[in-house]
Structure formats: C-alpha cells, structure tokens
Design a protein around this motif. Structure first.
Motif, PDB file in Angstrom:
ATOM      1  N   ILE A  78       0.831  -1.203   0.000  1.00 47.27           N
ATOM      2  CA  ILE A  78       0.000   0.000   0.000  1.00 47.27           C
ATOM      3  C   ILE A  78       0.864   1.251   0.000  1.00 47.27           C
ATOM      4  CG2 ILE A  78      -1.701   1.319   1.316  1.00 47.27           C
ATOM      5  CD1 ILE A  78      -2.886  -1.308   2.274  1.00 47.27           C
ATOM      6  N   ALA A  79       1.953   1.241   0.778  1.00 47.00           N
ATOM      7  CA  ALA A  79       2.837   2.410   0.839  1.00 47.00           C
ATOM      8  C   ALA A  79       3.445   2.713  -0.529  1.00 47.00           C
ATOM      9  CB  ALA A  79       3.937   2.179   1.873  1.00 47.00           C
ATOM     10  N   THR A  80       3.836   1.670  -1.267  1.00 51.81           N
ATOM     11  CA  THR A  80       4.385   1.870  -2.611  1.00 51.81           C
ATOM     12  C   THR A  80       3.352   2.502  -3.527  1.00 51.81           C
ATOM     13  OG1 THR A  80       5.884  -0.018  -2.366  1.00 51.81           O
ATOM     14  CG2 THR A  80       5.391   0.712  -4.607  1.00 51.81           C
ATOM     15  N   ARG A  81       2.134   2.003  -3.464  1.00 51.38           N
ATOM     16  CA  ARG A  81       1.062   2.571  -4.284  1.00 51.38           C
ATOM     17  C   ARG A  81       0.761   4.012  -3.885  1.00 51.38           C
ATOM     18  NH1 ARG A  81      -2.141  -1.679  -6.733  1.00 51.38           N
ATOM     19  NH2 ARG A  81      -1.416  -3.741  -6.103  1.00 51.38           N
ATOM     20  N   VAL A  82       0.828   4.290  -2.588  1.00 55.58           N
ATOM     21  CA  VAL A  82       0.562   5.646  -2.093  1.00 55.58           C
ATOM     22  C   VAL A  82       1.608   6.628  -2.619  1.00 55.58           C
ATOM     23  CG1 VAL A  82       0.626   7.077  -0.014  1.00 55.58           C
ATOM     24  CG2 VAL A  82      -0.785   5.016  -0.068  1.00 55.58           C
ATOM     25  N   HIS A  83       2.877   6.228  -2.606  1.00 54.27           N
ATOM     26  CA  HIS A  83       3.928   7.098  -3.142  1.00 54.27           C
ATOM     27  C   HIS A  83       3.640   7.461  -4.598  1.00 54.27           C
ATOM     28  CE1 HIS A  83       6.849   7.499   0.072  1.00 54.27           C
ATOM     29  NE2 HIS A  83       6.772   6.196   0.335  1.00 54.27           N
ATOM     30  N   THR A  84       3.221   6.478  -5.393  1.00 53.78           N
ATOM     31  CA  THR A  84       2.901   6.728  -6.801  1.00 53.78           C
ATOM     32  C   THR A  84       1.698   7.662  -6.924  1.00 53.78           C
ATOM     33  OG1 THR A  84       3.738   4.545  -7.417  1.00 53.78           O
ATOM     34  CG2 THR A  84       2.285   5.640  -8.987  1.00 53.78           C
ATOM     35  N   LEU A  85       0.679   7.430  -6.096  1.00 48.62           N
ATOM     36  CA  LEU A  85      -0.516   8.271  -6.111  1.00 48.62           C
ATOM     37  C   LEU A  85      -0.169   9.720  -5.779  1.00 48.62           C
ATOM     38  CD1 LEU A  85      -3.646   8.591  -6.138  1.00 48.62           C
ATOM     39  CD2 LEU A  85      -3.568   8.080  -3.683  1.00 48.62           C
ATOM     40  N   ILE A  86       0.622   9.918  -4.753  1.00 55.78           N
ATOM     41  CA  ILE A  86       0.998  11.271  -4.349  1.00 55.78           C
ATOM     42  C   ILE A  86       1.740  11.980  -5.464  1.00 55.78           C
ATOM     43  CG2 ILE A  86       2.463  12.603  -2.763  1.00 55.78           C
ATOM     44  CD1 ILE A  86       1.790  10.523  -0.611  1.00 55.78           C
ATOM     45  N   ALA A  87       2.632  11.263  -6.140  1.00 51.30           N
ATOM     46  CA  ALA A  87       3.397  11.853  -7.241  1.00 51.30           C
ATOM     47  C   ALA A  87       2.473  12.312  -8.368  1.00 51.30           C
ATOM     48  CB  ALA A  87       4.420  10.854  -7.760  1.00 51.30           C
ATOM     49  N   THR A  88       1.440  11.524  -8.668  1.00 49.91           N
ATOM     50  CA  THR A  88       0.534  11.900  -9.759  1.00 49.91           C
ATOM     51  C   THR A  88      -0.329  13.104  -9.388  1.00 49.91           C
ATOM     52  OG1 THR A  88      -1.211  10.375  -9.018  1.00 49.91           O
ATOM     53  CG2 THR A  88       0.434   9.520 -10.569  1.00 49.91           C
ATOM     54  N   LEU A  89      -0.700  13.214  -8.107  1.00 48.77           N
ATOM     55  CA  LEU A  89      -1.542  14.324  -7.678  1.00 48.77           C
ATOM     56  C   LEU A  89      -0.773  15.623  -7.533  1.00 48.77           C
ATOM     57  CD1 LEU A  89      -3.797  12.550  -5.026  1.00 48.77           C
ATOM     58  CD2 LEU A  89      -4.430  13.313  -7.311  1.00 48.77           C
ATOM     59  N   LYS A  90       0.518  15.537  -7.344  1.00 46.88           N
ATOM     60  CA  LYS A  90       1.335  16.743  -7.210  1.00 46.88           C
ATOM     61  C   LYS A  90       1.762  17.307  -8.552  1.00 46.88           C
ATOM     62  CE  LYS A  90       3.214  16.112  -2.567  1.00 46.88           C
ATOM     63  NZ  LYS A  90       4.447  15.991  -1.744  1.00 46.88           N
ATOM     64  N   ASN A  91       1.654  16.487  -9.610  1.00 49.51           N
ATOM     65  CA  ASN A  91       2.064  16.943 -10.955  1.00 49.51           C
ATOM     66  C   ASN A  91       0.952  17.741 -11.632  1.00 49.51           C
ATOM     67  OD1 ASN A  91       4.531  15.716 -10.680  1.00 49.51           O
ATOM     68  ND2 ASN A  91       3.864  13.803 -11.639  1.00 49.51           N
TER      69      ASN A  91
END
Length: 333
Positions: free
Chosen positions: A320-333
């Motif tokens: 879940i943490a790995t997926r969260v890191h990816t999610l955060i990156a997409t929302l910040k772009n």
C-alpha cells in the motif's frame, strides 16, 4: 398417567417456507462451503483473490504452508471441483484464478463474512435497544448545537446530516459512550464534503473497501502521513464493520499518533464523500461506488491485513505504501 399431546393452532402458527432457499440451491451452496471449510484453502483463496496479477502460481501458493506439494495441489483441486477456481498449465507450473462468475461471492466471503466472524458481540439486543432510546435525545441536542455553530449553512440540512450520520453509524458500530462524538465527527466530515469546491482546494482521496476496518483505513493514514498535509485522505466502507480490526489499529498507531489512531472508526460510504473526492480508490468493494463525473477511479487489489499473517501484514503495508507514493506523485504533478 397419560399426557395428551399439545395441538398446534393452525391460525396462530402458520410458518411459511416459500421464501426458504430451495433444496438444489442449498445443496450447491453447502458443497461450496464444505470445499472452503479448511483454513489453508481459505488462505489460498485469499492469496489468489488479492494477487495483483489476477492469478497465482501454485509455486507461490506453496509458500503459504509447510505441507507437501501434492497436498497443496489437492486443496486447489477441491476448490476447482467446487467451481471456485480455474487453472492453466504454463510450462512446469499451474496457474490459478477465481472463476469470473464467483468473484462477487468470493469478495463477499473474504471482505464481509470473514472479518465480521472475527468480531465479538459487545452488547445484547436488549441492551442495544435501551441504548438507542437514551441516545436519541442526545442526537437531537447535537444536531441543534451543530446547526447553531454552522450558522452559514441551512439549519435543516445540518440537522438532517447529523441524524443521517448517526443512523448510518449505529447500524454497525458498537454502541458505547463514544457514539455521539463519532456521529459528530462523521457529520462534520460530510458537511465539509458538501461545501468543498473542487479545483481550489487541497486534493482529496477517498479509499473504499467493504468493512472500512483494514485496508482503506491503512491507506488513508499512509496518504495523510506521506503527503505531509498536501493531500487529504479519507476512507469509508460499503458495509462498515463495528470497529477497526485490532491488528490494523496497531499499524495505524505506528503511522499516526496513538491518539489519532485510537479515534479511527469505520464509516459508511456516502454519495457526498464520492462527489467531494478528486480520486476514489476501491480496495475490494466491487462496483458499489456511484460513478460521479469528474472523479478519477482506481482499484487496488491488495490483501486484507486483518486476515493476514504477521509477515503478510508487513507485506500488505509495504504494498500500500508503494502505491501511495505513486498516487501522491501523480496528484502533485
């Protein structure tokens, strides 16, 4: 001395069996339940159902236990014969997947029935009824106080949301002295969702699973921690459990402060929460989320930490943490 048998009055005892499950259906369901009445088979089924690839190799499933390979194959064959699994040989190994027609049933078993069966009943029905009667007046006072505080919102709307929030929680949550504070927190969250304007606010993510007692709680906590306040994460359940699973609450305490972790509670899914979200991520709840235009939807097929081993819990948290890191990156772009 002879006792005369009691005569049943047909007018006062008229049981109807018309709505009972039919004999053929009962036989089929019983056979399926019998095929799953073994702990290792349930673990294998869970592993296959939550595998991100949509299927699992028999070599992976063998890692769940110390039994021999033939025993593993036997358990898989039992579930295949019951119509739960389909298999395909590729080279040396055989791969297993959930039969499409059984996916909904497997999801209900693993995400609703299994966690619910682990929860102890905290109150008798009589005690629950008495608690409901005494809380009604407190809910009314809460609604009035919140309407006075939020004077910029329609008073009738605030009162309705408070009562709806309490009713939504009381269907499944434990009735304790904390029910009114929980209803207040849930109502405030819903009112904030109603007034949120997309595009000008901090991005908001809603995690949804069936019970809102494990995966979705964990994912929301990780987003709130790892985004450092730049993203708001919330969670809800299509059929919320009575409480957060103890093992998950322990994980939450490692992510958040103990005080925040202790206040986590399962919440029912509402249309307001979906509309307010920029991203809705389902985690095993199927197609229960309403489709709202402008909302991005994802599905994360991750395991349930409430049912996993200690090593499995750590692996699920890392996934879940790995997926969260990816999610955060997409929302910040």
């Amino acid at each position: 001395m002879t006792t005369t048998p009691a005569v049943i009055d047909a007018e006062t005892c008229t049981p109807s069996v018309d709505y009972a499950i039919g004999p053929e259906a009962a036989t089929q369901v019983a056979a399926t339940l019998k095929a799953l009445a073994e702990p290792l088979r349930l673990r294998m089924l869970s592993a296959i159902a939550t595998d991100p690839r949509g299927e699992s190799c028999v070599c992976d499933l063998a890692e769940l236990t110390d039994v021999s390979q033939p025993t593993v194959s036997h358990h898989l064959k039992v579930m295949k014969d019951a119509g739960l699994l389909a298999s395909e040989r590729r080279g040396t190994w055989v791969w297993y997947r959930i039969v499409s027609a059984r996916k909904t049933a497997v999801t209900a078993l693993l995400d609703s029935f299994a966690p619910a069966s682990l929860l102890a009943i905290s109150e008798t029905e009589q005690g629950r009824a008495e608690a409901l009667r005494t809380m009604d007046a407190r809910v009314g006072r809460l609604a009035s106080e919140l309407a006075d505080e939020l004077s910029d919102m329609n008073r009738d709307l605030v009162v309705a949301i408070v009562r709806e929030s309490y009713a939504g929680l009381v269907r499944s949550a434990k009735l304790t002295q904390h029910m009114i504070p929980l209803a207040e927190r849930f109502a405030r969250q819903r009112l904030a969702d109603l007034s949120r304007t997309k595009g000008t606010a901090v991005p908001q993510v809603l995690f949804v699973c069936v019970a809102n007692a494990g995966r979705s709680q964990l994912a929301a906590a990780l987003v709130n921690q790892l985004s450092d306040g730049t993203i708001i994460a919330r969670s809800a359940g299509s059929t919320p459990a009575a409480d957060v699973h103890p093992r998950v609450r322990t994980l939450l305490a490692d992510i958040e402060t103990p005080e925040v972790a202790e206040k986590a509670f399962p919440k029912p899914l509402t249309d307001d929460a979906v509309r307010a979200a920029d991203v809705v991520i389902t985690m095993g709840c199927g197609d229960v989320c309403p489709i709202i235009p402008g909302v991005r939807y994802e599905d994360w097929p991750v395991g349930d930490p409430a049912l996993a081993s200690d090593l499995g819990v750590a692996a699920i948290r890392d996934d879940i943490a790995t997926r969260v890191h990816t999610l955060i990156a997409t929302l910040k772009n």
